[in-house]
Design a protein around this motif. Structure first.
Motif, PDB file in Angstrom:
ATOM      1  N   GLU A  10       8.205   2.810  -4.056  1.00 21.59           N
ATOM      2  CA  GLU A  10       7.250   1.811  -4.545  1.00 21.59           C
ATOM      3  C   GLU A  10       7.827   0.396  -4.421  1.00 21.59           C
ATOM      4  O   GLU A  10       7.119  -0.529  -4.034  1.00 21.59           O
ATOM      5  N   LEU A  13       7.550  -1.350  -1.001  1.00 19.47           N
ATOM      6  CA  LEU A  13       6.224  -1.748  -0.520  1.00 19.47           C
ATOM      7  C   LEU A  13       5.807  -3.081  -1.117  1.00 19.47           C
ATOM      8  O   LEU A  13       6.075  -3.344  -2.292  1.00 19.47           O
ATOM      9  N   PRO A  14       5.118  -3.906  -0.336  1.00 18.74           N
ATOM     10  CA  PRO A  14       4.547  -5.128  -0.912  1.00 18.74           C
ATOM     11  C   PRO A  14       3.535  -4.756  -2.002  1.00 18.74           C
ATOM     12  O   PRO A  14       2.843  -3.732  -1.904  1.00 18.74           O
ATOM     13  N   ASN A  16       0.650  -5.746  -2.790  1.00 19.64           N
ATOM     14  CA  ASN A  16      -0.747  -5.564  -2.401  1.00 19.64           C
ATOM     15  C   ASN A  16      -0.991  -4.256  -1.642  1.00 19.64           C
ATOM     16  O   ASN A  16      -2.128  -3.847  -1.462  1.00 19.64           O
ATOM     17  N   GLU A  17       0.070  -3.557  -1.220  1.00 21.26           N
ATOM     18  CA  GLU A  17      -0.073  -2.266  -0.543  1.00 21.26           C
ATOM     19  C   GLU A  17       0.012  -1.074  -1.494  1.00 21.26           C
ATOM     20  O   GLU A  17      -0.289   0.056  -1.099  1.00 21.26           O
ATOM     21  N   LEU A  18       0.438  -1.308  -2.731  1.00 17.84           N
ATOM     22  CA  LEU A  18       0.602  -0.194  -3.669  1.00 17.84           C
ATOM     23  C   LEU A  18      -0.693   0.579  -3.930  1.00 17.84           C
ATOM     24  O   LEU A  18      -0.666   1.814  -3.937  1.00 17.84           O
ATOM     25  N   ALA A  20      -3.218   1.173  -1.961  1.00 13.33           N
ATOM     26  CA  ALA A  20      -3.486   2.022  -0.793  1.00 13.33           C
ATOM     27  C   ALA A  20      -2.488   3.180  -0.733  1.00 13.33           C
ATOM     28  O   ALA A  20      -2.865   4.317  -0.406  1.00 13.33           O
ATOM     29  N   PHE A  21      -1.226   2.898  -1.045  1.00 20.05           N
ATOM     30  CA  PHE A  21      -0.213   3.955  -1.066  1.00 20.05           C
ATOM     31  C   PHE A  21      -0.558   5.006  -2.114  1.00 20.05           C
ATOM     32  O   PHE A  21      -0.522   6.209  -1.839  1.00 20.05           O
ATOM     33  N   HIS A  22      -0.894   4.571  -3.325  1.00 22.08           N
ATOM     34  CA  HIS A  22      -1.228   5.520  -4.388  1.00 22.08           C
ATOM     35  C   HIS A  22      -2.452   6.353  -4.019  1.00 22.08           C
ATOM     36  O   HIS A  22      -2.479   7.560  -4.265  1.00 22.08           O
ATOM     37  N   ARG A  23      -3.450   5.728  -3.411  1.00 18.67           N
ATOM     38  CA  ARG A  23      -4.647   6.471  -2.996  1.00 18.67           C
ATOM     39  C   ARG A  23      -4.301   7.471  -1.884  1.00 18.67           C
ATOM     40  O   ARG A  23      -4.786   8.608  -1.896  1.00 18.67           O
ATOM     41  N   GLU A  36     -11.213   6.852  -3.415  1.00 20.25           N
ATOM     42  CA  GLU A  36     -11.691   5.534  -2.987  1.00 20.25           C
ATOM     43  C   GLU A  36     -12.648   4.916  -4.004  1.00 20.25           C
ATOM     44  O   GLU A  36     -12.810   3.705  -4.027  1.00 20.25           O
ATOM     45  N   TYR A  78       3.920   6.421   4.964  1.00 25.89           N
ATOM     46  CA  TYR A  78       4.815   5.806   3.983  1.00 25.89           C
ATOM     47  C   TYR A  78       6.174   6.493   3.894  1.00 25.89           C
ATOM     48  O   TYR A  78       7.019   6.083   3.109  1.00 25.89           O
TER      49      TYR A  78
END
Length: 80
Positions: A10, A13-14, A16-18, A20-23, A36, A78
């Protein structure tokens, strides 16, 4: 099999990407969820719950308030 520390992943990652990563993580492990359309707060709760479920299943382990996961538990884009 190599393991990945959840907090290190975690942190790499930037911010603002967290989401999307979690999803993507939930899509891999909880495909029955419509991730979504879930509010971000629920996504975070499901991620925590899923990490605990993976630990119970032997695919992760709790380590000092964090988790170590098998690399194949991380969504492919990821994986380190």
């Amino acid at each position: 099999m190599s393991t990945v520390r959840w907090s290190a992943l975690e942190a790499a990652l930037p911010l603002n990407e967290l989401p999307a990563f979690h999803r993507a993580f939930l899509k891999l492990h909880r495909p029955e969820l419509a991730v979504e359309t879930l509010p971000l707060r629920w996504v975070q709760q499901y991620v925590s719950q899923t990490l605990h479920l993976l630990a119970q299943a032997g695919k992760a382990r709790a380590v000092e308030g964090d988790f170590e996961l098998e690399a194949d538990c991380i969504p492919p884009p990821y994986r380190p």
